[in-house]
Design a protein around this motif. Structure first.
Motif, PDB file in Angstrom:
ATOM      1  N   VAL A 291     -21.307  51.010 -28.884  1.00  0.00           N
ATOM      2  CA  VAL A 291     -22.717  50.906 -28.582  1.00  0.00           C
ATOM      3  C   VAL A 291     -23.525  51.442 -29.756  1.00  0.00           C
ATOM      4  CG1 VAL A 291     -22.784  53.196 -27.509  1.00  0.00           C
ATOM      5  CG2 VAL A 291     -24.483  51.492 -26.849  1.00  0.00           C
ATOM      6  N   THR A 337     -23.720  53.922 -17.838  1.00  0.00           N
ATOM      7  CA  THR A 337     -22.474  54.239 -18.528  1.00  0.00           C
ATOM      8  C   THR A 337     -22.526  55.676 -19.005  1.00  0.00           C
ATOM      9  OG1 THR A 337     -21.033  53.630 -20.387  1.00  0.00           O
ATOM     10  CG2 THR A 337     -23.410  53.364 -20.713  1.00  0.00           C
ATOM     11  N   ASP A 395     -27.167  50.510 -18.966  1.00  0.00           N
ATOM     12  CA  ASP A 395     -26.538  49.392 -19.677  1.00  0.00           C
ATOM     13  C   ASP A 395     -27.366  48.134 -19.435  1.00  0.00           C
ATOM     14  OD1 ASP A 395     -24.832  47.891 -21.150  1.00  0.00           O
ATOM     15  OD2 ASP A 395     -23.274  47.730 -19.609  1.00  0.00           O
TER      16      ASP A 395
END
Length: 788
Positions: A291, A337, A395
């Motif tokens: 990410v 997340t 997310d």
């Protein structure tokens, strides 16, 4: 001119010269206004002193005058009756100071010529001038006023990127010397009339030859010369040795990177181009393929630099953060997340690397977050290096349909839609031409811009491009060279989006890094990255990726289907909850052209390479530099000795050989006498050399005596063989430790330094003579008065 007038004028001059060091920090007419205010303070002080006002009252009157003038120049609307400072004046002054401090903390030098910044600079310089006047005139301690000049110099020297020019130290140094000279002359005049006409250069000229004057000139010459020459001779210290402004110094191994709050874009460029590719952080959790981790967002563009806009104090982190700005869906249905991040001590930043949008974070106490950018920043200057923290992030995976259906609404803030007046008109025309087929749909326009930068525009990724982001550099990037790195791609797309009425900003942070073992991702310094974020009503801030695939392999998933959505937009922003989509694949592919990327293959292990590239080369360079520095005295003595023995026979040659024997004796710690005659020194040499060298020592002393007093012809005297024998004998009679000391640090070398200082002082005496002659020429009546 009376003594207090002389010192007052010198204090004013020292303040004005000292304020020159602030020119790299502030812009606008602050220097002229400050000089005027300090001059007014000085004039008031001189007037009150001449009126025999009690000494303790003078500073208060000067302060009142200063407050009145500053209020009249900058805060005139708050004055009562248009003249008297009032409560509103104090409140407005305080607010202006708060605004100025906020701008100084967030923006890099040179600061814009805004009124609150000019007021801040003028207030600081004028207050310093008032204190210098009080210390030098009222308290009669001019030497202590130098501390204020030093503070005025050290503040910009510690905060300006790259440091201040070395020559900027000279004006405050000269001002300080003038102030000390004025005080010294005033103190000396209290003992009576100054004696003139005793200079060793010309007894008829009025040149001061007191020990005080000579010492002042020598000290002043030494200070100014060292200030001007040392920065040019010594190697520059790397950033971070004394801290890096607001980035902090942190604790680490000395290698790494810094991101400051003043100019994050500039710091990122430095780290990509010159920084070591050491580990910045590691993290676990989050999407399987990594990410993006964001540090902050730059939303203010003045036509030259992208910066962080002025902010209010951040909110305390006590639980969940505020919802993502602009998102109108149901966050309860959005997947979250969890991640754990371990930041290396080599990364010095006040911003914590976090994904966007952030839901919660374990950093508490002295950490705050901004409600518009959702970045986490230290409130007390603490750096994130060495921190371990856990977090939860949303997310968000908006679908192309949601972005397509987003209807333009109100602007999210006052900065992200601003277009500088200096914009190149070609940029606006280019943005309209590239997106003409989008029919005004903001999502289609953004996707077309991204595609043009990545694929169709003919751009090349390279860190060799200029690190500037000004309008000229951006125009050259878009229309001429088409070569740049992430900064140029991100800022170019963000500005073009603004010309299409799409709010935009530039995010600074890290690419996802490389996958390691057990779900760990490793992020290195060369993974630093910049990307644009565009605002869509109902969705919020959305990341785009214009940087070519040579650097970033894939684009966000929500842009993959751009151009295939054909439904007409709705009349209102969607309120449907955003649902998690397929995980995007933001991996960094292997560069197509490794030579254009920082550090080559970003997936390489950072510990590879040999001992030379991993620090051995730097160690050798530092060691060699130290050895060279230590060898300077020995080298100077060796060159002088060689020159003396190379001279042709004659008077000059004999004197040089005799000077070499003298210096050798001093180097070896022998008690050579400067007052003894050559015959006396010859007898002294006989007692210091062995019997086989005594005849040569005697001939050498007699030769020097004959050259000096008997007038021997120059061509008849050649004593090089005798001098070499005597020198060797003196050297062999000394202990080994003393000989090594004489080689490495010969005491005679210091004698040449003292001689240089004396010659420099003589030059100053010559300068004094020139001034005295000029004064006598301009004012001839004074010479006649002295003659009578």
């Amino acid at each position: 001119m009376t003594g207090h007038v002389r010192i007052s004028l010198a204090a004013w001059g020292a303040t004005v010269l000292g304020s020159l060091v602030l020119t790299p920090v502030f812009s606008g007419p602050f220097l002229f206004i400050s000089a005027f205010l300090c001059g007014a303070i000085t004039g008031v002080g001189i007037l009150l002193q001449n009126l025999r006002t009690p000494r303790f009252l003078i500073p208060f009157v000067q302060l009142a005058v200063l407050v009145e003038l500053i209020s009249f120049f900058f805060l005139r609307d708050t004055l009562k009756f248009g003249l008297v400072p009032w409560r509103e004046t104090a409140l407005e002054f305080n607010q202006q100071m708060v605004n100025a401090m906020d701008s100084i903390n967030r923006f890099s030098a040179p600061l814009p010529p805004d009124s609150h910044l000019t007021l801040f600079a003028v207030s600081v310089i004028a207050a310093t001038g008032l204190l210098i006047h009080v210390i030098a005139v009222q308290i009669s301690q001019a030497a202590w006023a130098g501390l204020l000049l030093l503070i005025m110099y050290t503040v910009p020297a510690a905060t300006v990127h790259g440091g201040l020019p070395a020559l900027l130290f000279i004006p405050p140094a000269i001002g300080y010397i003038v102030l000390l000279s004025a005080e010294g002359r005033t103190r000396l005049s209290r003992w009576g009339r100054r004696i003139s006409g005793v200079s060793h250069l010309d007894a008829a000229e009025p040149v001061e030859a007191s020990a005080l004057g000579q010492a002042g000139r020598r000290i002043g010459l030494s200070v100014v010369a060292l200030a001007a020459l040392l920065p040019a001779l010594l190697p520059a210290l790397p950033e971070g040795v004394l801290g890096n402004g607001l980035a902090g110094s942190g604790v680490g191994d000395g290698a790494g990177a810094s991101i400051s709050a003043t100019d994050p874009m500039l710091d990122m460029g430095k780290n990509l181009k010159r920084g070591d590719n050491v580990t910045a952080l590691t993290y676990t959790g989050g999407p399987d393929k990594g990410v993006y981790l964001r540090l902050t967002a730059l939303d203010l563009f003045d036509g030259n630099t992208w910066r962080i806009s002025p902010r209010q104090d951040g909110r305390k982190i006590t639980g969940d953060l505020t919802p993502p700005p602009g998102f109108t869906g149901d966050l309860g249905k959005v997947q979250t997340t969890k991640m754990q991040i371990d930041v290396s001590r080599s990364f010095r930043s006040q911003f914590a690397p976090v994904p966007y949008p952030l839901h919660s974070i374990s950093l508490k106490n002295r950490w705050r977050y901004d409600v518009s950018a959702l970045d986490v920043v230290s409130s007390n200057g603490q750096v994130v290096g060495g921190q371990k923290y856990s977090l939860t992030a949303y997310d968000l995976q908006p679908t192309p349909q949601q972005l397509f259906d987003s209807v333009p609404g109100g602007e999210p803030d006052q900065y992200t839609s601003q277009i500088p007046r200096s914009i190149d008109k070609r940029i606006t025309a280019l943005a309209n031409a590239l997106t003409k087929d989008a029919k005004g749909n903001h999502f289609e326009q953004a996707a077309m811009l991204q595609k043009w930068f990545r694929n169709d525009g003919g751009f090349t990724y390279s860190t060799d491009a200029s690190p500037q982001s000004g309008m000229r550099a951006l125009s050259a990037f878009l229309f001429d060279n088409k070569t740049g790195y992430c900064e140029q791609f991100a800022t170019g797309m963000a500005l073009m989006a603004r010309t299409l009425n799409i709010p935009s900003r530039v995010a600074i942070g890290f690419l996802p890094g490389q996958a390691g073992k057990n779900g760990e991702h490793i992020v290195r310094m060369h993974d630093m990255h910049a990307w644009p974020e565009l605002y869509f009503q109902g969705v919020g801030w959305v990341r785009f990726e214009p940087t070519p695939s040579a650097r970033v392999a894939s684009t966000p998933t929500w842009t993959d289907s751009a151009g295939t959505v054909t439904e007409a937009p709705t009349t209102a922003p969607t309120t449907a909850p955003t649902t998690p989509g397929a995980a995007e694949s933001p991996d960094i592919s292997k560069p197509q052209n490794p030579r254009d990327l920082p550090g080559g293959d970003s997936g390489a292990v950072i510990d590879t390479g040999n001992w030379f590239t991993n620090g051995g080369g730097k160690a050798i360079g530092v060691t060699a530099g130290v050895i060279l520095l230590l060898c300077i005295p020995w080298l100077i003595r060796a060159l002088i000795r060689r020159k003396r023995f190379a001279r042709a026979p004659g008077r000059a040659g004999v004197e040089g050989l005799w000077a070499e024997i003298r210096d050798t004796a001093r180097d070896l710690g022998l008690d050579w006498s400067d007052t003894a005659t050559p015959r006396q020194l010859g007898e002294w040499l006989l007692s210091k050399v062995p019997e086989d060298a005594q005849s040569q020592a005697l001939r050498l002393a007699r030769g020097v005596e004959a050259v000096r007093y008997a007038g021997l012809s120059d061509l008849q005297v050649d004593l090089r063989a005798e001098a070499a024998t005597v020198r060797k004998a003196l050297w062999n009679q000394t202990k080994l430790t003393r000989r090594w000391r004489a080689r490495l640090l010969p005491p005679s070398w210091r004698w040449y330094l003292n001689r240089g200082s004396t010659e420099a002082s003589d030059l100053l005496d010559e300068f004094d003579l020139a001034l005295a002659r000029l004064r006598s020429f301009v004012l001839p009546h004074r010479s006649g008065r002295h003659a009578n």
